[in-house]
Enzyme design. Structure first.
Site, PDB file in Angstrom:
ATOM      1  N   GLU A   1      -5.102   3.600  -2.433  1.00 23.71           N
ATOM      2  CA  GLU A   1      -5.278   2.290  -1.808  1.00 23.71           C
ATOM      3  C   GLU A   1      -6.256   1.468  -2.636  1.00 23.71           C
ATOM      4  O   GLU A   1      -7.263   1.989  -3.110  1.00 23.71           O
ATOM      5  CB  GLU A   1      -5.798   2.456  -0.376  1.00 23.71           C
ATOM      6  CG  GLU A   1      -6.041   1.152   0.356  1.00 23.71           C
ATOM      7  CD  GLU A   1      -6.473   1.381   1.801  1.00 23.71           C
ATOM      8  OE1 GLU A   1      -6.915   0.412   2.436  1.00 23.71           O
ATOM      9  OE2 GLU A   1      -6.386   2.533   2.297  1.00 23.71           O
TER      10      GLU A   1
ATOM     11  N   GLU B   1     -11.218  -7.063   0.813  1.00 26.62           N
ATOM     12  CA  GLU B   1     -11.459  -7.255   2.243  1.00 26.62           C
ATOM     13  C   GLU B   1     -12.564  -8.274   2.450  1.00 26.62           C
ATOM     14  O   GLU B   1     -13.651  -8.150   1.890  1.00 26.62           O
ATOM     15  CB  GLU B   1     -11.848  -5.926   2.899  1.00 26.62           C
ATOM     16  CG  GLU B   1     -10.720  -4.909   2.886  1.00 26.62           C
ATOM     17  CD  GLU B   1     -11.176  -3.523   3.298  1.00 26.62           C
ATOM     18  OE1 GLU B   1     -10.435  -2.876   4.048  1.00 26.62           O
ATOM     19  OE2 GLU B   1     -12.265  -3.084   2.862  1.00 26.62           O
TER      20      GLU B   1
END
Length: 347
Positions: free
Chosen positions: A71, A75
């Site tokens: 991943e 964010e």
């Protein structure tokens, strides 16, 4: 970040039942296509509110994701007025996080966020300028094909995201465009990237994107397709409160269809795959291999899609020449599930 550890108590009846377990409704969109290396860019503007996570990331979502985690994250947390967080996650959820201080408030205007993923490094950029780069042994483990994804959700982890400010809901993350550049290694050690596509969100391209309907254990919302909309060339992923008066019709059957599909799995390439689609999201406890029987053949493995809307049965001994005469019998032994016993013809 603890993202795709799926909620064990999520119900399988309807969105209304989901809402009883989680207080909010969020949104997630992800590509149908997977990518291995490249440059990924989005122009986004998230709302400001404590407890909220707004993302642009890639994720490996095959059945073995928990032990082979891959991943790459951008964010923006709603609690901070001058910060973005970068993260690479490998193996058994080993995280390599970086909090980066921005020279602006990310909630006030659109800005470009991008990351470049190669076999030797991952680099993050803001407004076209590289601001952080990772190298090291963990980069070699970042070698799984990943989907490009975006979502908005409230985190149960107050120490990370801050307490959820429910008074500010509804909230949204806005995406002006998304771009993907393919990666090509250069013999002179000069990596090159070629723009392959741009999505300006004149509409949601369902040939490119899927809308999610799942949740996970640190997430205080359930993703619903209704909260992913395009308005005036902007993709908006929204967080809302459920409408108490909303009535959701529960299907009289549990399984909608069973279809023989093409086999794309290397691990189970010797078996015939049958896709069993549900009317509503289903709990993992209802999808054990022993609950499924095919009239001809033996179910060797069951893969549950992360949206919890279908399973793939990998069947040994199924004669595809007689496929239209075959059936899938679903008979769970979980208490309270007797009414969902079904006999579904394979198409």
């Amino acid at each position: 970040m603890q993202r795709f550890i799926l909620l064990g108590i999520c119900t399988w009846l309807s969105y209304a039942s989901f809402a009883q377990e989680k207080p909010y409704l969020g949104a997630e969109i992800r590509t149908i296509e997977t990518f291995q290396y490249g440059r990924f860019e989005a122009r986004m503007k998230p709302s400001e509110a404590s407890g909220m996570i707004y993302s642009f990331f890639t994720f490996y979502d095959e059945p073995d994701f928990a032990s082979n985690w891959n991943e790459i994250d951008v964010e923006v947390l709603g609690r901070y007025s001058n910060e973005v967080q970068f993260n690479a996650i490998t193996g058994n959820h080993q995280m390599f996080e970086k909090r980066y201080v921005l020279p602006f408030n990310p909630h006030e205007d659109f800005h470009n966020y991008a990351f470049t993923w190669t076999p030797s490094y991952i680099a993050w950029s803001v407004d076209g300028v590289e601001v952080y780069r990772q190298t090291g042994a963990h980069i070699a483990k970042m070698n799984r094909p990943q989907k490009l994804m975006m979502n908005v959700w409230p985190s149960r982890s107050a120490g990370w995201a801050g307490p959820i400010d429910a008074a500010k809901i509804p909230l949204q993350a806005q995406y002006d465009f998304v771009k993907y550049y393919s990666y090509q290694s250069n013999p002179k050690d000069q990596d090159t990237f070629k723009l392959k596509w741009t999505d300006n969100f004149d509409k949601i391209d369902y040939g490119r994107w899927q809308l999610a309907t799942h949740t996970f254990d640190t997430n205080e919302c359930v993703f619903t397709p209704d909260n992913a909309v395009v308005e005036e060339g902007i993709l908006k992923l929204k967080l809302t409160k459920p409408v108490d008066e909303e009535v959701v019709v529960i299907p009289t059957q549990f399984i909608e269809s069973a279809t023989c599909v093409a086999n794309t799995s290397k691990k189970y390439e010797m078996y015939i795959p049958v896709k069993v689609k549900f009317y509503a999201p289903v709990n993992r406890m209802y999808c054990k291999p022993e609950f499924f029987t095919v009239s001809e053949g033996i179910v060797k493995h069951v893969y549950l899609d992360m949206d919890l809307m279908y399973v793939i049965l990998y069947v040994d001994g199924l004669d595809i020449r007689k496929i239209k005469t075959q059936k899938v019998l679903y008979k769970p032994t979980v208490p309270g599930s007797e009414k969902f016993i079904q006999d579904v013809a394979i198409k």
